[in-house]
Design a protein around this motif. Sequence first.
Motif, short mmCIF file in Angstrom:
data_model
loop_
_atom_site.label_atom_id
_atom_site.label_comp_id
_atom_site.label_asym_id
_atom_site.label_seq_id
_atom_site.Cartn_x
_atom_site.Cartn_y
_atom_site.Cartn_z
N GLU A 164 -5.12 10.07 37.76
CA GLU A 164 -4.39 10.51 36.58
C GLU A 164 -3.19 11.37 36.98
N LYS A 165 -3.41 12.27 37.90
CA LYS A 165 -2.34 13.15 38.38
C LYS A 165 -1.23 12.33 39.03
N PHE A 166 -1.62 11.35 39.85
CA PHE A 166 -0.64 10.51 40.52
C PHE A 166 0.14 9.67 39.51
N ASP A 167 -0.56 9.08 38.53
CA ASP A 167 0.11 8.26 37.51
C ASP A 167 1.15 9.08 36.75
N TYR A 168 0.78 10.31 36.42
CA TYR A 168 1.70 11.17 35.67
C TYR A 168 2.93 11.51 36.50
N GLU A 169 2.71 11.86 37.75
CA GLU A 169 3.82 12.27 38.61
C GLU A 169 4.76 11.11 38.93
N GLN A 170 4.24 9.88 38.86
CA GLN A 170 5.07 8.71 39.15
C GLN A 170 5.73 8.12 37.91
N ALA A 171 5.26 8.55 36.74
CA ALA A 171 5.75 7.96 35.49
C ALA A 171 7.12 8.52 35.10
N SER A 172 7.84 7.71 34.34
CA SER A 172 9.12 8.16 33.78
C SER A 172 8.82 8.74 32.40
N ILE A 173 8.66 10.04 32.33
CA ILE A 173 8.19 10.71 31.12
C ILE A 173 9.29 10.77 30.06
N ASP A 174 8.92 10.35 28.83
CA ASP A 174 9.87 10.38 27.71
C ASP A 174 9.66 11.60 26.82
N PHE A 175 8.41 12.10 26.80
CA PHE A 175 8.10 13.22 25.91
C PHE A 175 7.13 14.17 26.60
N ILE A 176 7.39 15.47 26.50
CA ILE A 176 6.49 16.50 27.02
C ILE A 176 6.20 17.48 25.90
N ASN A 177 4.92 17.73 25.68
CA ASN A 177 4.51 18.67 24.64
C ASN A 177 4.68 20.10 25.16
N PRO A 178 5.62 20.86 24.62
CA PRO A 178 5.88 22.21 25.15
C PRO A 178 4.75 23.19 24.87
N LYS A 179 3.85 22.83 23.96
CA LYS A 179 2.76 23.75 23.59
C LYS A 179 1.53 23.59 24.48
N LEU A 180 1.55 22.58 25.34
CA LEU A 180 0.40 22.35 26.22
C LEU A 180 0.80 22.55 27.68
N PRO A 181 -0.15 22.93 28.53
CA PRO A 181 0.16 23.10 29.96
C PRO A 181 0.57 21.78 30.59
N ASP A 182 1.18 21.88 31.76
CA ASP A 182 1.59 20.68 32.49
C ASP A 182 0.37 19.83 32.82
N TYR A 183 0.47 18.53 32.55
CA TYR A 183 -0.67 17.62 32.73
C TYR A 183 -1.14 17.58 34.18
N SER A 184 -0.19 17.50 35.10
CA SER A 184 -0.53 17.44 36.52
C SER A 184 -1.24 18.72 36.97
N ASP A 185 -0.75 19.86 36.49
CA ASP A 185 -1.37 21.14 36.85
C ASP A 185 -2.80 21.22 36.33
N GLN A 186 -3.01 20.75 35.11
CA GLN A 186 -4.36 20.78 34.55
C GLN A 186 -5.32 19.89 35.34
N CYS A 187 -4.83 18.72 35.74
CA CYS A 187 -5.67 17.83 36.55
C CYS A 187 -6.02 18.49 37.88
N GLN A 188 -5.02 19.13 38.49
CA GLN A 188 -5.25 19.77 39.79
C GLN A 188 -6.24 20.93 39.66
N LYS A 189 -6.11 21.72 38.59
CA LYS A 189 -7.05 22.83 38.39
C LYS A 189 -8.47 22.31 38.19
N GLU A 190 -8.59 21.20 37.50
CA GLU A 190 -9.92 20.61 37.29
C GLU A 190 -10.48 20.11 38.62
N ILE A 191 -9.63 19.52 39.45
CA ILE A 191 -10.05 19.07 40.78
C ILE A 191 -10.51 20.26 41.61
#
Length: 302
Positions: A164-191
């Motif tokens: 999931e972290k890799f997919d996010y970092e490789q994706a061309s992101i169109d929208f980021i929710n400013p009210k939520l933490p960074d997706y990659s960071d959350q995945c890494q913290k969970e790991i």
Amino acid sequence: MPSNYQIKHTVQFPEQSAVPKEQSDNILFDILLEDILDNKSYCQELIRNILKLPYAQLPEFFSHHCDLVEDPIKWINKFEKLISENEESFVSRTMRGRMMKCYTIIESKRKELEITRNRHARRKPPMQYINAECEERYFSFREVKSKVNGMEDYTEKIMFLTNEKFDYEQASIDFINPKLPDYSDQCQKEIDQIQHLIRLTDEFSKQQMRKNAEGIPFNKLKINCNINQLVDIFYQLHRELFVNGKPILDGNINDFVAVIVNSFVDKNGQELSPETIKTVITPSKSDKRPKPHKRIDIDKLL
């Protein structure tokens, strides 16, 4: 392979990708409805096309026909079976290579279709739970966390989160929710948390193993007699006293040395010497054991 080669086996297709001539927009790939009399002729046209098309155009041919049916996975599975049923059509080395090429394309296309189907079947969470979006998918850590909690194997959890972290970092992101933490960071913290739990679990497991090995905690007993008198008691129980032909205490010399050293200290509270204990309990070292008048005779006590 002649273009008019007749197939020997057919497969029943629940839906066909043939199109009316007036609706055809791809002469190279289309199978015309007017040329199809029945299921057999449809099967014949499919095989004829994959036998005549250049290798480079085969993937596009499969994709084109998948776009023309409502259930492309079922259709491509039927096509795979059709090829399998007519493998004798691919007898030459060149044709067998073509057959393997088709199988590879089908497998790849099937995975692609399954991913798309699962993505569409999955209910999209409310926007407040979506961390980010790209053209192909959305990223919701809340959803990911729920999936991870449903997994039992730590390795499976880490692999899933890493992907999931890799997919996010490789994706061309169109929208980021400013009210939520960074997706990659959350995945890494969970790991990181899972890896920490693995270390703790491993440590607790080792502690439990040590506890089981140690048994009930105890303090060593103090010997207030001569050391050789105590060791001689073990010698008697091992070498001189028997029950049904077997020694009362059975084991090798090293076992007895370990039991005595780990269980007793001398009258001054000092540790016992394993070498001394081994010497006293060795059968040939009778001179190191007590004299008869100082011996604690166990046989008289029984």
